[in-house]
Motif scaffolding. Structure first.
Motif, PDB file in Angstrom:
ATOM      1  N   GLY A 120      -7.438   9.231   6.913  1.00 52.61           N
ATOM      2  CA  GLY A 120      -6.215   8.659   6.329  1.00 52.61           C
ATOM      3  C   GLY A 120      -5.130   8.380   7.343  1.00 52.61           C
ATOM      4  N   GLY A 121      -5.507   8.098   8.597  1.00 57.85           N
ATOM      5  CA  GLY A 121      -4.485   7.670   9.549  1.00 57.85           C
ATOM      6  C   GLY A 121      -4.733   8.161  10.956  1.00 57.85           C
ATOM      7  N   THR A 122      -3.624   8.297  11.676  1.00 56.99           N
ATOM      8  CA  THR A 122      -3.655   8.656  13.091  1.00 56.99           C
ATOM      9  C   THR A 122      -4.071  10.114  13.266  1.00 56.99           C
ATOM     10  OG1 THR A 122      -1.820   7.118  13.313  1.00 56.99           O
ATOM     11  CG2 THR A 122      -2.233   8.568  15.184  1.00 56.99           C
ATOM     12  N   LEU A 123      -4.781  10.378  14.347  1.00 59.14           N
ATOM     13  CA  LEU A 123      -5.181  11.757  14.650  1.00 59.14           C
ATOM     14  C   LEU A 123      -4.545  12.218  15.961  1.00 59.14           C
ATOM     15  CD1 LEU A 123      -9.028  11.552  13.869  1.00 59.14           C
ATOM     16  CD2 LEU A 123      -7.182  12.359  12.364  1.00 59.14           C
ATOM     17  N   CYS A 124      -4.258  13.515  16.053  1.00 61.41           N
ATOM     18  CA  CYS A 124      -3.770  14.074  17.311  1.00 61.41           C
ATOM     19  C   CYS A 124      -4.946  14.105  18.291  1.00 61.41           C
ATOM     20  CB  CYS A 124      -3.190  15.483  17.093  1.00 61.41           C
ATOM     21  SG  CYS A 124      -4.449  16.714  16.693  1.00 61.41           S
ATOM     22  N   GLU A 125      -4.645  14.454  19.539  1.00 61.45           N
ATOM     23  CA  GLU A 125      -5.690  14.401  20.555  1.00 61.45           C
ATOM     24  C   GLU A 125      -6.873  15.330  20.211  1.00 61.45           C
ATOM     25  OE1 GLU A 125      -3.733  14.267  24.321  1.00 61.45           O
ATOM     26  OE2 GLU A 125      -5.671  14.418  25.363  1.00 61.45           O
ATOM     27  N   ALA A 145      -3.759   6.417  20.330  1.00 63.79           N
ATOM     28  CA  ALA A 145      -4.256   7.512  19.485  1.00 63.79           C
ATOM     29  C   ALA A 145      -5.411   7.025  18.629  1.00 63.79           C
ATOM     30  CB  ALA A 145      -3.132   8.044  18.594  1.00 63.79           C
ATOM     31  N   MET A 146      -6.257   7.968  18.259  1.00 62.47           N
ATOM     32  CA  MET A 146      -7.386   7.654  17.384  1.00 62.47           C
ATOM     33  C   MET A 146      -6.864   7.460  15.957  1.00 62.47           C
ATOM     34  SD  MET A 146     -10.612   7.288  17.739  1.00 62.47           S
ATOM     35  CE  MET A 146     -11.739   8.343  18.624  1.00 62.47           C
ATOM     36  N   PHE A 147      -7.419   6.455  15.291  1.00 58.64           N
ATOM     37  CA  PHE A 147      -7.065   6.198  13.883  1.00 58.64           C
ATOM     38  C   PHE A 147      -8.354   6.340  13.085  1.00 58.64           C
ATOM     39  CE2 PHE A 147      -6.348   3.756  10.095  1.00 58.64           C
ATOM     40  CZ  PHE A 147      -4.976   3.832   9.833  1.00 58.64           C
ATOM     41  N   LEU A 199       0.830  -1.209   0.000  1.00 61.85           N
ATOM     42  CA  LEU A 199       0.000   0.000   0.000  1.00 61.85           C
ATOM     43  C   LEU A 199       0.861   1.255   0.000  1.00 61.85           C
ATOM     44  CD1 LEU A 199      -2.935  -0.896   2.430  1.00 61.85           C
ATOM     45  CD2 LEU A 199      -2.928  -0.853  -0.056  1.00 61.85           C
ATOM     46  N   ARG A 200       1.949   1.217   0.755  1.00 59.52           N
ATOM     47  CA  ARG A 200       2.843   2.379   0.760  1.00 59.52           C
ATOM     48  C   ARG A 200       3.395   2.629  -0.639  1.00 59.52           C
ATOM     49  NH1 ARG A 200       8.556   1.954   3.537  1.00 59.52           N
ATOM     50  NH2 ARG A 200       8.858   0.939   1.523  1.00 59.52           N
ATOM     51  N   GLU A 201       3.779   1.533  -1.321  1.00 59.03           N
ATOM     52  CA  GLU A 201       4.304   1.685  -2.683  1.00 59.03           C
ATOM     53  C   GLU A 201       3.233   2.200  -3.642  1.00 59.03           C
ATOM     54  OE1 GLU A 201       7.346   1.613  -3.512  1.00 59.03           O
ATOM     55  OE2 GLU A 201       8.156   0.798  -1.635  1.00 59.03           O
ATOM     56  N   LEU A 202       1.989   1.865  -3.355  1.00 56.88           N
ATOM     57  CA  LEU A 202       0.887   2.351  -4.195  1.00 56.88           C
ATOM     58  C   LEU A 202       0.515   3.801  -3.853  1.00 56.88           C
ATOM     59  CD1 LEU A 202      -1.427  -0.818  -4.186  1.00 56.88           C
ATOM     60  CD2 LEU A 202      -0.094   0.053  -6.118  1.00 56.88           C
ATOM     61  N   GLY A 203       1.170   4.335  -2.821  1.00 55.17           N
ATOM     62  CA  GLY A 203       0.965   5.751  -2.482  1.00 55.17           C
ATOM     63  C   GLY A 203      -0.227   6.024  -1.593  1.00 55.17           C
ATOM     64  N   ILE A 204      -0.665   5.015  -0.833  1.00 56.30           N
ATOM     65  CA  ILE A 204      -1.832   5.245   0.015  1.00 56.30           C
ATOM     66  C   ILE A 204      -1.590   4.792   1.452  1.00 56.30           C
ATOM     67  CG2 ILE A 204      -3.702   5.318  -1.675  1.00 56.30           C
ATOM     68  CD1 ILE A 204      -3.936   2.308  -1.271  1.00 56.30           C
ATOM     69  N   ALA A 205      -0.402   5.067   1.963  1.00 63.37           N
ATOM     70  CA  ALA A 205      -0.101   4.674   3.335  1.00 63.37           C
ATOM     71  C   ALA A 205      -0.779   5.609   4.322  1.00 63.37           C
ATOM     72  CB  ALA A 205       1.404   4.703   3.553  1.00 63.37           C
ATOM     73  N   PRO A 206      -1.236   5.076   5.454  1.00 67.49           N
ATOM     74  CA  PRO A 206      -1.790   5.951   6.492  1.00 67.49           C
ATOM     75  C   PRO A 206      -0.676   6.642   7.274  1.00 67.49           C
ATOM     76  CG  PRO A 206      -1.787   3.687   7.258  1.00 67.49           C
ATOM     77  CD  PRO A 206      -1.249   3.654   5.837  1.00 67.49           C
ATOM     78  N   THR A 207      -1.014   7.731   7.952  1.00 61.16           N
ATOM     79  CA  THR A 207      -0.037   8.359   8.841  1.00 61.16           C
ATOM     80  C   THR A 207      -0.033   7.612  10.178  1.00 61.16           C
ATOM     81  OG1 THR A 207      -1.616   9.898   9.817  1.00 61.16           O
ATOM     82  CG2 THR A 207      -0.503  10.620   7.809  1.00 61.16           C
ATOM     83  N   HIS A 252      -1.723  17.640  10.662  1.00 57.99           N
ATOM     84  CA  HIS A 252      -0.288  17.398  10.456  1.00 57.99           C
ATOM     85  C   HIS A 252       0.582  17.661  11.684  1.00 57.99           C
ATOM     86  CE1 HIS A 252      -1.630  16.963   6.394  1.00 57.99           C
ATOM     87  NE2 HIS A 252      -2.043  18.207   6.352  1.00 57.99           N
ATOM     88  N   ALA A 253      -0.031  17.818  12.854  1.00 59.74           N
ATOM     89  CA  ALA A 253       0.764  17.955  14.079  1.00 59.74           C
ATOM     90  C   ALA A 253       1.387  16.603  14.416  1.00 59.74           C
ATOM     91  CB  ALA A 253      -0.151  18.398  15.225  1.00 59.74           C
ATOM     92  N   PRO A 254       2.574  16.612  15.049  1.00 57.62           N
ATOM     93  CA  PRO A 254       3.156  15.328  15.463  1.00 57.62           C
ATOM     94  C   PRO A 254       2.298  14.659  16.541  1.00 57.62           C
ATOM     95  CG  PRO A 254       4.505  17.173  16.226  1.00 57.62           C
ATOM     96  CD  PRO A 254       3.416  17.769  15.378  1.00 57.62           C
ATOM     97  N   VAL A 255       2.260  13.337  16.512  1.00 56.05           N
ATOM     98  CA  VAL A 255       1.494  12.580  17.510  1.00 56.05           C
ATOM     99  C   VAL A 255       2.484  11.722  18.293  1.00 56.05           C
ATOM    100  CG1 VAL A 255      -0.377  10.918  17.885  1.00 56.05           C
ATOM    101  CG2 VAL A 255      -0.482  12.485  15.933  1.00 56.05           C
ATOM    102  N   ASP A 256       2.453  11.845  19.624  1.00 55.91           N
ATOM    103  CA  ASP A 256       3.363  11.102  20.503  1.00 55.91           C
ATOM    104  C   ASP A 256       3.325   9.613  20.169  1.00 55.91           C
ATOM    105  OD1 ASP A 256       4.710   9.901  22.544  1.00 55.91           O
ATOM    106  OD2 ASP A 256       3.340  10.541  24.145  1.00 55.91           O
TER     107      ASP A 256
END
Ligand SMILES: [Zn+2]
Length: 261
Positions: free
Chosen positions: A176-181, A169-171, A144-152, A160-164
């Motif tokens: 499209g992936g992990t969410l900050c708090e 964490a919520m996904f 999936l990453r090679e296909l360009g659709i990887a989650p964060t 786009h804030a960093p997540v500890d």
């Protein structure tokens, strides 16, 4: 007509007319192709075991503009992978990887995708029965990453804030992936991923090994992957081999027929 000589792996094969076979292959230089192997069933000498599922070799493809089916004039086998068919969990895993690749890759040259499929099939072939699921999960996320659709994993998919990395964490699949708090509180749906699940996802997306300790963990990861695929990739057609891999309750015969449909 142009001739392309490229590394290729057989991901699907079926008989065509009386004497030929049609293969679906992933190649290093020409993406995913459908190819006609004329006379493959009549003369074993011509292609030998090179046209078996998951065999890898150097293919000579004759392509015609506007034609969807290339002609395979030679397949010089480098690696057969009979070990994938000898064990149910391996065979189911390889089938899921093949299906993802065939369904979602294009006919554009993609060496990264080819190498992801190649190394995943190698790893599945080497895996102990109870490790095949984690190895397949790793390979699927890498594809999936090679296909360009990887989650964060470590960055919020919304802001786009960093997540500890060490936190639950919520996904969110739609995001499209992990969410900050903060974004996690605002999300209407999602799954809470504990740190070890995020670590597995992070490692797999990076192409690193990450084994799982319990079957429940494996099933939870399969569910996460299935939901992600459903959100981002599948049209209306079901992923039959993927479903068979997830169920893992089928007999070998049923699996083979599902994987080859
Ligand atoms: Zn955020």
């Amino acid at each position: 007509m142009s001739l392309v000589v490229t590394d290729a792996i057989v991901l699907h094969a079926f008989d065509y007319l009386e004497s030929s076979r049609i293969l679906r292959i992933v190649t290093r230089d020409a993406g995913v192709r459908s190819v006609l192997a004329r006379g493959a069933r009549r003369s074993k000498k011509r292609f030998g075991s090179a046209l078996d599922l998951y065999a890898q070799g150097v293919a000579q493809l004759h392509m015609k503009p506007g034609r969807e089916l290339d002609t395979l004039s030679d397949f010089d086998i480098v690696r057969a992978r009979p070990q994938l068919a000898r064990q149910l969990s391996r065979f189911a895993g390889a089938g899921a990887i093949a299906e993802l690749t065939l369904r979602f890759a294009s006919d554009a040259a993609d060496p990264g995708l080819f190498e992801a499929v190649e190394s995943t099939l190698e790893s599945i072939g080497d895996a102990a029965p109870d490790a095949a699921r984690a190895v397949t999960l790793a390979g699927a996320w890498r594809v999936l990453r090679e296909l360009g659709i990887a989650p964060t994993v470590d960055t919020c998919a919304e802001c786009h804030a960093p997540v500890d990395g060490g936190a639950t964490a919520m996904f969110s699949h739609p995001a499209g992936g992990t969410l900050c708090e903060r974004c996690g509180h605002l999300a209407r749906s999602g799954r809470r991923l504990p740190p070890d699940a995020r670590a597995a996802l992070r490692d797999w997306l990076n192409g690193d090994e990450h084994s799982l300790t319990t079957a429940d963990e494996g099933r939870a990861h399969q569910r996460l992957l299935r939901e992600f695929l459903h959100e981002h990739l599948t049209e209306d057609r079901p992923l039959r081999a993927f479903d068979a891999w997830e169920r893992e309750t089928l007999t070998a015969g049923e699996l083979i027929s599902e994987a080859t449909q």
